[in-house]
Design a protein around this motif. Structure first.
Motif, short mmCIF file in Angstrom:
data_model
loop_
_atom_site.label_atom_id
_atom_site.label_comp_id
_atom_site.label_asym_id
_atom_site.label_seq_id
_atom_site.Cartn_x
_atom_site.Cartn_y
_atom_site.Cartn_z
N SER A 251 0.78 -1.34 -0.11
CA SER A 251 0.01 -0.03 -0.06
C SER A 251 0.90 1.19 -0.12
O SER A 251 1.88 1.22 0.78
CB SER A 251 -0.95 0.01 1.31
OG SER A 251 -1.93 -1.03 1.41
N ALA B 157 -3.54 4.58 -0.02
CA ALA B 157 -4.11 3.16 0.08
C ALA B 157 -4.02 2.88 1.68
O ALA B 157 -4.98 2.52 2.34
CB ALA B 157 -3.47 2.28 -0.67
N TYR C 241 -6.57 5.30 3.21
CA TYR C 241 -7.86 4.88 3.10
C TYR C 241 -8.19 3.67 3.95
O TYR C 241 -9.23 3.58 4.66
CB TYR C 241 -8.02 4.41 1.54
CG TYR C 241 -9.25 3.19 1.60
CD1 TYR C 241 -10.44 4.25 1.18
CD2 TYR C 241 -9.44 1.99 1.48
CE1 TYR C 241 -11.73 3.35 1.18
CE2 TYR C 241 -10.32 1.17 1.47
CZ TYR C 241 -11.87 1.95 1.24
OH TYR C 241 -12.81 1.28 1.23
N ARG D 178 -9.89 12.09 4.09
CA ARG D 178 -10.95 10.99 3.92
C ARG D 178 -12.21 11.22 4.84
O ARG D 178 -13.46 11.01 4.63
CB ARG D 178 -10.40 9.44 4.29
CG ARG D 178 -9.36 9.12 3.23
CD ARG D 178 -9.95 8.39 1.90
NE ARG D 178 -8.87 8.05 1.17
CZ ARG D 178 -9.08 8.17 0.09
NH1 ARG D 178 -10.09 8.47 -0.67
NH2 ARG D 178 -8.20 7.57 -0.67
N ASP E 37 -12.85 -1.57 1.13
CA ASP E 37 -12.95 -2.15 -0.10
C ASP E 37 -11.35 -2.75 -0.52
O ASP E 37 -10.56 -1.89 -0.79
CB ASP E 37 -13.70 -1.01 -1.04
CG ASP E 37 -13.56 -1.64 -2.54
OD1 ASP E 37 -13.09 -2.69 -2.97
OD2 ASP E 37 -13.95 -0.82 -3.48
N ARG F 12 -9.16 -0.92 -3.15
CA ARG F 12 -8.84 0.50 -2.82
C ARG F 12 -7.48 0.45 -1.91
O ARG F 12 -6.96 1.54 -1.50
CB ARG F 12 -9.74 1.36 -2.36
CG ARG F 12 -11.05 1.67 -3.29
CD ARG F 12 -12.24 2.39 -2.74
NE ARG F 12 -11.68 3.59 -2.72
CZ ARG F 12 -12.43 4.80 -2.29
NH1 ARG F 12 -13.49 4.57 -1.85
NH2 ARG F 12 -11.99 5.95 -2.21
N THR F 13 -7.12 -0.86 -1.77
CA THR F 13 -5.72 -0.96 -0.69
C THR F 13 -4.78 -1.64 -1.35
O THR F 13 -4.87 -2.24 -2.50
CB THR F 13 -6.19 -1.69 0.43
OG1 THR F 13 -6.62 -3.04 0.23
CG2 THR F 13 -7.48 -1.01 1.12
N GLY G 115 -4.70 -1.02 -5.00
CA GLY G 115 -5.26 0.39 -4.80
C GLY G 115 -4.66 1.70 -4.97
O GLY G 115 -4.83 2.64 -4.48
N SER G 116 -3.19 1.23 -4.95
CA SER G 116 -2.33 2.39 -4.71
C SER G 116 -1.95 2.93 -6.19
O SER G 116 -1.60 2.39 -7.19
CB SER G 116 -1.05 1.76 -4.10
OG SER G 116 -1.22 1.30 -3.00
N GLU H 176 -7.68 11.65 -5.31
CA GLU H 176 -7.57 10.33 -5.47
C GLU H 176 -6.21 9.86 -6.44
O GLU H 176 -6.30 8.97 -7.26
CB GLU H 176 -8.51 9.28 -5.98
CG GLU H 176 -9.73 9.56 -5.04
CD GLU H 176 -10.17 8.25 -4.06
OE1 GLU H 176 -9.48 7.38 -4.47
OE2 GLU H 176 -10.97 8.43 -3.16
N ASP I 244 -1.65 -6.89 -10.60
CA ASP I 244 -2.69 -5.73 -10.63
C ASP I 244 -2.92 -5.37 -12.20
O ASP I 244 -2.34 -4.59 -12.82
CB ASP I 244 -2.35 -4.38 -10.14
CG ASP I 244 -0.55 -4.31 -10.11
OD1 ASP I 244 -0.07 -4.84 -10.99
OD2 ASP I 244 -0.14 -3.07 -9.83
#
Ligand code: FAD
Ligand code: AMP
Lengths: 279, 352
Positions: free
Chosen positions: A93, A97, A100, A136, A221, A224-225, A229-230, B117, B139
């Protein structure tokens, strides 16, 4: 009673020889683990709040299972509870992330008045995670906080700015990142280590005090990690090359001679030091 | 299609442009050249409009100006609102946004990045443009080849490595840069540019935090990043008294200041403001004299761009002799008095 959350992280101890390769890289598997030094200031602030106005303090860390050690340390300093967020999907992460995932833990705890983080970590070294948690959670933040006074639901703080300081005031809830120029770290712990050991001896009490949770437990979620998620990745690393190259070293002679040769050498290289001196 | 500009968020305090601003503009100009774009700058504050022209002279093509009483003092949420509003007024986000790694930049940049984001790389010491192919199996949605993306380069913490951080998937790619590292351009008053005023509507929630007072003591604040000459003391100076020797040597230089290693700072011999290195300041003076400093990597990354580095250390194997330009192996308490005496002679000769 105020609810205080303090985020602390376990980092490799780079001052120890163990796990630090000759070239300076760290072998995380072999490295000694320690509580991020910057987070001690945050932890201390949390305990100060608890002592001055009363608070329930929960320390939270995200990391692999051994990171639970820093939670025990947090309890030894006087925190009431510890939460470890641990999940294989969190690996790699980046700060976005991480923030989050950590903000989800705040949601899991429930209503919180004050969130404290260290200024930065010694391994990530970004100082970003704190403000990103605040974003956040849509909270005001006080970064680089040195001192803090709580009156009712208001926090007054002094924070460091370039060449000085600033006094600010805000209502709770809020997030604070604690500067390492805050009150010097006290060596006295709030409660005795032995007492904590005693307290954590029974499995029931340990389970009540320290929880280990997963992404699913906190309703995060997973997409998102972690790596997926990064928004950033480490592309390439390389060793810092030698600079300057050949150093002209003067040694083994009388000090007078060495200094004279240094000055001659500077002159020969047209390095005009005299210009930098007072006339 | 008109490409969007590399963008910088200027820093000003009470009407003074901060040193980081021309540094950021210099870095942005270099990146913009490689990308074939221009440079934009966000200027936020109250009564700051007169600074816009200076920012153009420093290298910006467009200045986005938010001049509002709400921005008189820096506070997180109103500044965040202003930055996000300007970005929203653009058709496409800029490819790159740079901010300073200052108390303001480190407060504001992470909030903006989290709101958008996007990725943010802290405390960069180098920036570049290049290509990248992502092959990750873990990913798959990120796999692809990306051209002309930002290389955000920073020392990897506590390690003798540099790391290149990439975030090509979404613009803006954001980074903060260390003070004193990026090179400003020479001021060019003939440069012209556009100034675009952007109106911002604040939310009452933006004013949750109040500044009661700001105290700046410029007289007491040491600024080692601006010094021409730095004489630094390390653990080898042995104590508070040892720093008298360091001060003594610095006293003969014009515009000289005292620096220190972290071990000296941690020992309580000298305040943190003097610390050079990875967790201190990055400096690039004309002359850096290191007294009793071993030259650990974390110290080196903060001073290795100094023009002339002279080291005095009693250990011939100290790493500092690998990258200093000149070195004397010896006891600093014996070397410094002689060095001072001989330099003083030089100074006299110069003034004759
Ligand atoms: C995450 C991290 C971040 C760090 N950030 C920084 C940073 O920002 N800045 C920084 O400086 N360090 C930093 N460090 C610490 C760094 O690794 C070194 O520990 C530190 O720089 C050593 O300081 P020093 O050279 O003064 O002390 P030492 O390494 O103890 O060296 C002292 C030197 O003095 C010499 N000496 C002793 N007596 C004499 C004498 N009488 N005459 C001449 N020479 C003498 C010795 O030979 C020795 O080489 C960081 C470390 C970590 C892990
Ligand atoms: N994995 C983590 N677990 C708990 N807290 C963290 C973690 N990572 C960062 N933090 C918090 O965020 C602060 C800033 O970290 P960083 O942005 O990594 O420099 C730290 O001092 C911690 O308080």
């Amino acid at each position: 009673m105020l609810k205080v959350v303090v985020f602390i992280k376990q980092v490799p101890d780079t001052s120890s020889k163990a796990g630090v390769n000759p070239d300076g890289t760290i072998d995380r598997a072999r490295a000694k683990r320690m509580l991020n030094n910057f987070d001690r200031y945050a932890l201390q602030k949390a305990i100060e709040i608890k002592r001055s106005v009363g608070a329930e303090v929960t320390c939270v860390t995200m990391g692999p299972p051994p990171a639970i050690e820093v939670l025990v340390e947090g309890l030894e300093h006087g925190a009431d509870y510890g939460i470890l967020l641990t999940d294989k999907r969190l690996a790699a992460s980046d700060t976005l992330a991480t923030a989050y995932a950590l903000h989800k833990v705040v949601g899991y705890i429930g209503q919180v008045d004050i969130i404290l983080t260290g200024l930065q970590t010694t391994d990530g070294d970004t100082a970003q995670v704190g403000p990103q948690i605040a974003e956040r959670l849509d909270l005001p933040q006080i970064s680089y906080c040195e001192s803090l006074t709580i009156t009712g639901k208001t926090a007054k703080a002094r924070r460091v700015v370039e060449g000085g300081f600033q006094n600010v005031e805000t209502a709770m809830p809020l997030l604070i990142t604690v500067a390492n120029s805050a009150t010097p770290l006290g060596h006295k712990r709030f409660i005795e280590v032995a007492q904590v050991k005693e307290m954590l001896r029974t499995p029931e009490e340990r389970a009540r005090r320290i929880k280990s949770v997963s992404l699913d437990d906190v309703g995060a979620d997973a997409a998102r990690t972690g790596l997926v998620g990064s928004p950033t990745v480490v592309g390439k690393t390389w060793k810092l090359g030698e600079v300057g190259g050949s150093c002209k070293v003067f040694e083994g002679e009388a000090v007078e001679t060495e200094v004279a040769r240094l000055l001659e050498s500077l002159a020969a290289d047209s390095r005009n030091i005299a210009e930098m001196l007072h006339g | 299609m008109v490409k969007n500009n590399v963008t910088v968020v200027a820093e000003q305090l009470q009407g003074d442009l901060q040193q980081i601003t021309p540094e950021l503009l210099g870095a942005a100009r270099e990146l913009a050249q490689k990308l074939g774009t221009g440079v934009s700058c966000f200027l936020l504050g109250h009564n700051v409009a007169p600074m816009a022209q200076r920012i153009i002279a420093m290298g910006a093509d467009i200045v986005y100006l938010v001049d509002d009483l709400a921005l008189k003092e820096y506070t997180t949420l109103p500044y965040r609102r202003a930055v996000l509003t300007i970005l929203k007024s653009m058709a496409d986000p800029p490819p790159i946004i740079l901010m300073g790694s200052t108390t303001i930049g480190r407060d504001l940049a992470p909030r903006v990045a989290a709101s958008l984001e996007v990725g943010l790389t802290a405390d960069c010491t180098e920036l570049d443009i290049g290509d990248y192919e992502h092959k990750g199996k873990a990913d798959p949605h990120k796999v692809g080849t990306f051209n002309n993306i930002l290389y955000a380069i920073r020392p990897s913490f506590g390690e003798s490595l540099k790391a290149r951080i990439l975030g090509p998937w979404k613009n803006p790619q954001m980074a903060t840069t260390r003070i004193g590292v990026m090179q400003p351009l020479p001021l060019d008053n003939s440069r012209t540019g556009r100034i675009i005023a952007v109106p911002v509507t604040f939310d009452t929630a933006d004013f949750r935090l109040k500044v009661v007072e700001t105290v700046r003591d410029v007289s007491k604040a040491v600024d080692i990043t601006a010094a021409k000459v730095i004489v630094s003391g390390g653990f080898g100076v042995g104590g508070v008294d040892g720093f008298a020797v360091v001060r003594d040597l610095v006293s003969i230089f014009n515009e000289g200041v005292v620096g220190a290693s972290r071990r000296a700072v941690d020992s309580g011999w000298i305040p943190y403001a003097h610390q050079v290195g990875q967790t201190g300041k990055t400096v690039r003076p004309e002359l850096y004299i290191a007294l009793g400093i071993s030259g650990a990597i974390q110290h080196r990354v903060g001073m290795n761009n100094s023009k002339i580095i002279i080291a005095v250390n009693k250990d011939a194997d100290a790493p500092i002799f690998k990258f200093a330009h000149y070195g004397i192996v010896g006891d600093l308490f014996q070397v410094v008095p002689v060095l001072k005496r001989e330099l003083t002679k030089l100074a006299k000769a110069k003034s004759l």
